[in-house]
Design a protein around this motif. Structure first.
Motif, PDB file in Angstrom:
ATOM      1  N   SER A  36     -35.693  33.069   0.437  1.00 26.93           N
ATOM      2  CA  SER A  36     -34.310  32.586   0.568  1.00 26.93           C
ATOM      3  C   SER A  36     -34.197  31.507   1.633  1.00 26.93           C
ATOM      4  O   SER A  36     -34.671  31.678   2.753  1.00 26.93           O
ATOM      5  CB  SER A  36     -33.376  33.753   0.924  1.00 26.93           C
ATOM      6  N   THR A  37     -33.541  30.411   1.274  1.00 23.65           N
ATOM      7  CA  THR A  37     -33.252  29.342   2.227  1.00 23.65           C
ATOM      8  C   THR A  37     -31.753  29.197   2.463  1.00 23.65           C
ATOM      9  O   THR A  37     -31.333  28.377   3.275  1.00 23.65           O
ATOM     10  CB  THR A  37     -33.829  28.001   1.734  1.00 23.65           C
TER      11      THR A  37
ATOM     12  N   GLY B  73     -32.901  30.525  -2.710  1.00 24.69           N
ATOM     13  CA  GLY B  73     -33.807  29.621  -2.023  1.00 24.69           C
ATOM     14  C   GLY B  73     -34.345  28.530  -2.909  1.00 24.69           C
ATOM     15  O   GLY B  73     -34.249  28.586  -4.138  1.00 24.69           O
TER      16      GLY B  73
END
Length: 401
Positions: free
Chosen positions: A366-367, A382
């Motif tokens: 996940s970003t 992400g």
């Protein structure tokens, strides 16, 4: 009496030790080189996955409706064509990037159809913002970073991407994105990563995550690792673009407070949040720095004015994802809020909580992290993640850090 060679060697080793302490040691800590991810804060039984939505680098919540907007691609395309990661194989990019909405009430996914978007290239999405219009409560402006291939058959490995920022409009729960304008200024829009728009649909701030369009040489990589070469720009459809903050280190995510002139910018390799105050000429004045000591990506604000920040383990995530887009990658999430307790009198301006950390078992790669404080939901996605993850906040254990 020591020889001249011994004296020189001692001086060299002393200099190297100083350089290590100043530059290398903090970077090693931030990227998590010798740290293993823990697992806390998530209950798999309270989470669900939406596999139709892959590789969505940026997610934005429309708080009144509860709809989540996502800028998506495919994991394979991200690892072929993502200028921010120096992935410049234009032949491997997707022809089907898109902006979608997700309704958590019904689990409905809607891909928004582009209208009036006249381009000889497919759109390649990255950062995005969704802003409600001040003149029409049902109208939304959508600002999207579009990494186009360079014109005239030029090799992007030599000249970089021809990145622009697209401005669209849509309606709440609508299924169309109507194109308004393409903003191109390669002098200022150098390597855009994230964007935050204005409610008039004309102005926006954005981060440049590199100091130049290409950084595929050893020298430029070293420069990006250890030099403050990134920036924030501002564009207005009527007045053009300009730099508003220069000499920043590893700029990434950006978000604007809804109630004042505060703008937050995350530093990826710096492991910190830069807090700026917007000036009348739209330049940014640095007011504060919040150090986290871990690599950071996108940031968002919930309607309680709490910052939510995605944390990364760069040293193996990027390496392994570049080989296998479906490789699991550890994640973390921080919540940062104003300190209104006794500690605020002693310079402790912020409460910082690590809300969750996962080794990739429950949530991976996940970003972006977004919190819906009204509905008790947390969304995670992400740039090369295999699906959207949606979890109930009631299941989160907020007892760490």
């Amino acid at each position: 009496m020591p020889s001249s060679v011994t004296t020189v060697l001692c001086a060299v080793f002393a200099s190297l030790a100083v350089l290590y302490q100043i530059y290398v040691s903090p970077l090693v800590k931030v990227v998590g080189l010798f740290r293993t991810a823990q697992t806390f804060g998530l209950d798999a039984a309270a989470c669900k996955y939406i596999p139709e939505l892959q590789a969505c680098e940026k997610i934005v919540l429309h708080q009144p409706s509860g709809l989540l907007y996502l800028a998506c691609s495919t994991p394979e395309s991200r690892l072929a064509w993502t200028p921010a990661m120096d992935q410049l194989n234009v032949q491997g990019r997707s022809n089907d990037d898109y902006v979608a909405t997700y309704d958590p009430t019904t689990s409905k996914v809607t891909r928004l159809q582009l209208e009036n978007f006249d381009s000889d290239q497919p759109i390649s999405v990255h950062g995005m913002d969704v802003v409600q219009s001040t003149s029409n409560g049902n109208e939304l402006f959508v600002f999207v970073i579009n990494h186009r291939a360079p014109p005239a058959g030029q090799d992007p490995r030599n000249v970089g991407a021809d990145s622009v920022i697209e401005v669209f409009k849509t309606t709440v729960s609508g299924d169309r994105l109507v194109h308004i304008n393409t903003v191109r200024d390669p002098r200022v829009i150098v390597s855009p990563n994230d964007v935050v728009g204005e409610a008039d649909g004309k102005g926006f701030f954005f981060t440049n995550d590199q100091g130049s369009k290409i950084s595929n040489s050893y020298a430029s990589t070293i420069q990006n690792l250890f030099s403050a070469t990134t920036s924030v720009g501002y564009c207005h459809l009527d007045h053009g673009c300009k730099f508003v903050a220069l000499g920043l280190y590893s700029s990434n995510g950006i978000v604007k407070a809804s109630t004042n002139n505060t703008i937050y910018v995350s530093s990826n390799l710096g492991g910190k949040i830069n807090v700026f105050e917007r000036q009348p000429d739209n330049s940014l004045l640095l007011k504060d720095v919040n150090e986290k000591g871990q690599a950071l990506d996108n940031i968002s604000l919930d309607n309680r004015d709490q910052l939510w920040v995605a944390g990364l383990w760069i040293q193996y995530n990027i390496e392994n994802l570049s080989k296998d887009p479906h490789h699991v990658a550890s994640v973390a999430a921080f919540k940062i809020s104003a300190n209104t307790g006794p500690g605020s009198s002693y310079g402790e301006k912020y409460n910082v909580e690590k809300i969750l950390e996962d080794d990739g078992t429950i949530v991976s790669a996940s970003t972006s992290i977004v919190h819906d404080s009204d509905r008790g939901l947390i969304f995670m996605h992400g740039i090369a993640a295999p699906h959207l993850t949606v979890c109930r906040m009631l299941a989160l254990n907020q007892s760490q850090d």
